[in-house]
Design a protein around this motif. Structure first.
Motif, PDB file in Angstrom:
ATOM      1  N   GLU A   7       0.882  -1.164  -0.067  1.00 37.52           N
ATOM      2  CA  GLU A   7      -0.080   0.109  -0.081  1.00 37.52           C
ATOM      3  C   GLU A   7       1.035   1.282  -0.015  1.00 37.52           C
ATOM      4  O   GLU A   7       1.725   1.463   0.981  1.00 37.52           O
ATOM      5  CB  GLU A   7      -0.883  -0.064   1.367  1.00 37.52           C
ATOM      6  CG  GLU A   7      -2.096  -0.866   1.214  1.00 37.52           C
ATOM      7  CD  GLU A   7      -3.024  -0.120   0.279  1.00 37.52           C
ATOM      8  OE1 GLU A   7      -3.313   0.918  -0.041  1.00 37.52           O
ATOM      9  OE2 GLU A   7      -4.054  -1.196  -0.279  1.00 37.52           O
ATOM     10  N   LEU A   8       0.763   2.000  -1.016  1.00 39.48           N
ATOM     11  CA  LEU A   8       1.987   3.073  -1.211  1.00 39.48           C
ATOM     12  C   LEU A   8       1.281   4.602  -1.345  1.00 39.48           C
ATOM     13  O   LEU A   8       1.679   5.442  -1.763  1.00 39.48           O
ATOM     14  CB  LEU A   8       2.655   2.817  -2.458  1.00 39.48           C
ATOM     15  CG  LEU A   8       3.528   1.559  -2.588  1.00 39.48           C
ATOM     16  CD1 LEU A   8       4.048   1.368  -3.828  1.00 39.48           C
ATOM     17  CD2 LEU A   8       4.693   1.701  -1.391  1.00 39.48           C
ATOM     18  N   HIS A   9       0.099   4.654  -0.544  1.00 38.66           N
ATOM     19  CA  HIS A   9      -0.606   5.814  -0.453  1.00 38.66           C
ATOM     20  C   HIS A   9       0.137   6.359   1.126  1.00 38.66           C
ATOM     21  O   HIS A   9      -0.057   5.829   1.918  1.00 38.66           O
ATOM     22  CB  HIS A   9      -2.227   5.592  -0.240  1.00 38.66           C
ATOM     23  CG  HIS A   9      -2.691   6.895  -0.305  1.00 38.66           C
ATOM     24  ND1 HIS A   9      -2.916   7.713   0.834  1.00 38.66           N
ATOM     25  CD2 HIS A   9      -3.403   7.601  -1.392  1.00 38.66           C
ATOM     26  CE1 HIS A   9      -3.772   8.836   0.440  1.00 38.66           C
ATOM     27  NE2 HIS A   9      -3.843   8.731  -0.762  1.00 38.66           N
ATOM     28  N   LEU A  24      10.650  -0.216  -4.852  1.00 37.92           N
ATOM     29  CA  LEU A  24       9.408   0.380  -4.020  1.00 37.92           C
ATOM     30  C   LEU A  24      10.102   1.678  -3.423  1.00 37.92           C
ATOM     31  O   LEU A  24      10.890   1.450  -2.595  1.00 37.92           O
ATOM     32  CB  LEU A  24       9.090  -0.553  -3.110  1.00 37.92           C
ATOM     33  CG  LEU A  24       8.229  -1.769  -3.414  1.00 37.92           C
ATOM     34  CD1 LEU A  24       8.005  -2.921  -2.362  1.00 37.92           C
ATOM     35  CD2 LEU A  24       6.945  -1.566  -4.423  1.00 37.92           C
ATOM     36  N   GLU A  25       9.725   2.757  -3.929  1.00 32.52           N
ATOM     37  CA  GLU A  25      10.483   4.100  -3.210  1.00 32.52           C
ATOM     38  C   GLU A  25       9.406   4.332  -2.085  1.00 32.52           C
ATOM     39  O   GLU A  25       8.056   4.566  -2.155  1.00 32.52           O
ATOM     40  CB  GLU A  25      10.229   5.176  -4.388  1.00 32.52           C
ATOM     41  CG  GLU A  25      11.274   4.876  -5.423  1.00 32.52           C
ATOM     42  CD  GLU A  25      11.103   6.122  -6.283  1.00 32.52           C
ATOM     43  OE1 GLU A  25      12.196   6.080  -7.213  1.00 32.52           O
ATOM     44  OE2 GLU A  25      10.438   6.973  -6.221  1.00 32.52           O
ATOM     45  N   LEU A  26      10.028   4.802  -0.872  1.00 28.66           N
ATOM     46  CA  LEU A  26       9.326   4.854   0.388  1.00 28.66           C
ATOM     47  C   LEU A  26       9.696   6.174   1.046  1.00 28.66           C
ATOM     48  O   LEU A  26       9.952   6.450   1.926  1.00 28.66           O
ATOM     49  CB  LEU A  26       9.683   3.625   1.392  1.00 28.66           C
ATOM     50  CG  LEU A  26       9.175   2.242   0.901  1.00 28.66           C
ATOM     51  CD1 LEU A  26      10.106   1.425   2.107  1.00 28.66           C
ATOM     52  CD2 LEU A  26       8.073   2.268   0.453  1.00 28.66           C
ATOM     53  N   TRP A  31       5.644   7.873  -2.264  1.00 34.29           N
ATOM     54  CA  TRP A  31       5.840   6.406  -2.460  1.00 34.29           C
ATOM     55  C   TRP A  31       5.404   5.900  -3.852  1.00 34.29           C
ATOM     56  O   TRP A  31       4.331   6.451  -4.422  1.00 34.29           O
ATOM     57  CB  TRP A  31       4.932   5.726  -1.206  1.00 34.29           C
ATOM     58  CG  TRP A  31       5.314   6.100  -0.007  1.00 34.29           C
ATOM     59  CD1 TRP A  31       6.217   7.048   0.452  1.00 34.29           C
ATOM     60  CD2 TRP A  31       5.062   5.199   1.220  1.00 34.29           C
ATOM     61  NE1 TRP A  31       6.347   6.935   1.601  1.00 34.29           N
ATOM     62  CE2 TRP A  31       5.798   5.744   2.295  1.00 34.29           C
ATOM     63  CE3 TRP A  31       4.146   4.128   1.253  1.00 34.29           C
ATOM     64  CZ2 TRP A  31       5.745   5.396   3.477  1.00 34.29           C
ATOM     65  CZ3 TRP A  31       4.206   3.782   2.702  1.00 34.29           C
ATOM     66  CH2 TRP A  31       4.831   4.421   3.662  1.00 34.29           C
ATOM     67  N   ASN A  32       6.069   5.144  -4.513  1.00 29.26           N
ATOM     68  CA  ASN A  32       5.727   4.713  -5.734  1.00 29.26           C
ATOM     69  C   ASN A  32       6.324   3.378  -5.940  1.00 29.26           C
ATOM     70  O   ASN A  32       7.181   2.944  -5.307  1.00 29.26           O
ATOM     71  CB  ASN A  32       6.386   5.703  -6.655  1.00 29.26           C
ATOM     72  CG  ASN A  32       5.591   5.610  -8.124  1.00 29.26           C
ATOM     73  OD1 ASN A  32       4.962   4.718  -8.463  1.00 29.26           O
ATOM     74  ND2 ASN A  32       5.929   6.815  -8.938  1.00 29.26           N
TER      75      ASN A  32
END
Length: 168
Positions: free
Chosen positions: A53-55, A110-112, A117-118
């Motif tokens: 979940e990247l929201h 996965l960029e955090l 986030w993406n």
């Protein structure tokens, strides 16, 4: 794996280590499914998936159970490694698929970072094959076909050769 959290480099490093232990060698899809609401799902063998979940309001990574997949959706790749670059807030999952005569590698990134986030799928030449959220991010262009450039590192005391007086 994790609850909603603001990731820092140390947490991402230990999350990568945990995911590497759990995922290395597992069968998976050769590309994630990008879902509405800024989520990505990487189907795995054994009726599981890595759900990201990247929201910014509900960011987490978990292994989840999935309904039994038909034989046509059998894993077409495997996870070779899960890594986090030193002192950065991104995960890199190396996937290997294709045939034994023409193996191919892809990297799921996965960029955090903060609220940006993406999830991006890269080919062997570090070009973006597909991504969750296409956008411009400063000097970075995040869209299919573009060369991937990771976010600029932030100088942190003790993370590299930066001098203490350069950080303030």
């Amino acid at each position: 794996m994790s609850n909603t959290i603001r990731y820092d480099a140390l947490l991402v490093r230990y999350l990568a280590r945990e995911l590497h232990t759990v995922l290395r060698g597992r069968g998976c899809a050769f590309a994630p499914l990008f879902l509405s609401g800024r989520a990505a799902l990487l189907p795995l063998d054994g009726g599981e998936a890595l759900h990201a979940e990247l929201h910014p309001a509900r960011g987490w990574l978990r292994l989840v159970r999935t309904p039994a997949a038909p034989a046509a959706l059998a894993p077409e790749a495997r996870v070779l490694a899960v890594e986090a670059p030193p002192d950065e807030r991104l995960l890199r999952l190396t996937l290997e698929g294709g045939s034994r005569f023409q193996p191919q590698r892809r990297t799921l990134v996965l960029e955090l970072h903060g609220n940006q986030w993406n999830a991006l799928l890269l080919d062997e030449e570090e070009r973006i094959v597909s991504l969750l959220w296409a956008r411009g991010a400063g000097e970075r262009l995040l869209r299919a076909g573009a060369a991937y450039r990771p976010p600029s590192p932030q100088p942190r005391l003790g993370a590299g050769p930066a001098a203490r007086d350069e950080l303030w």
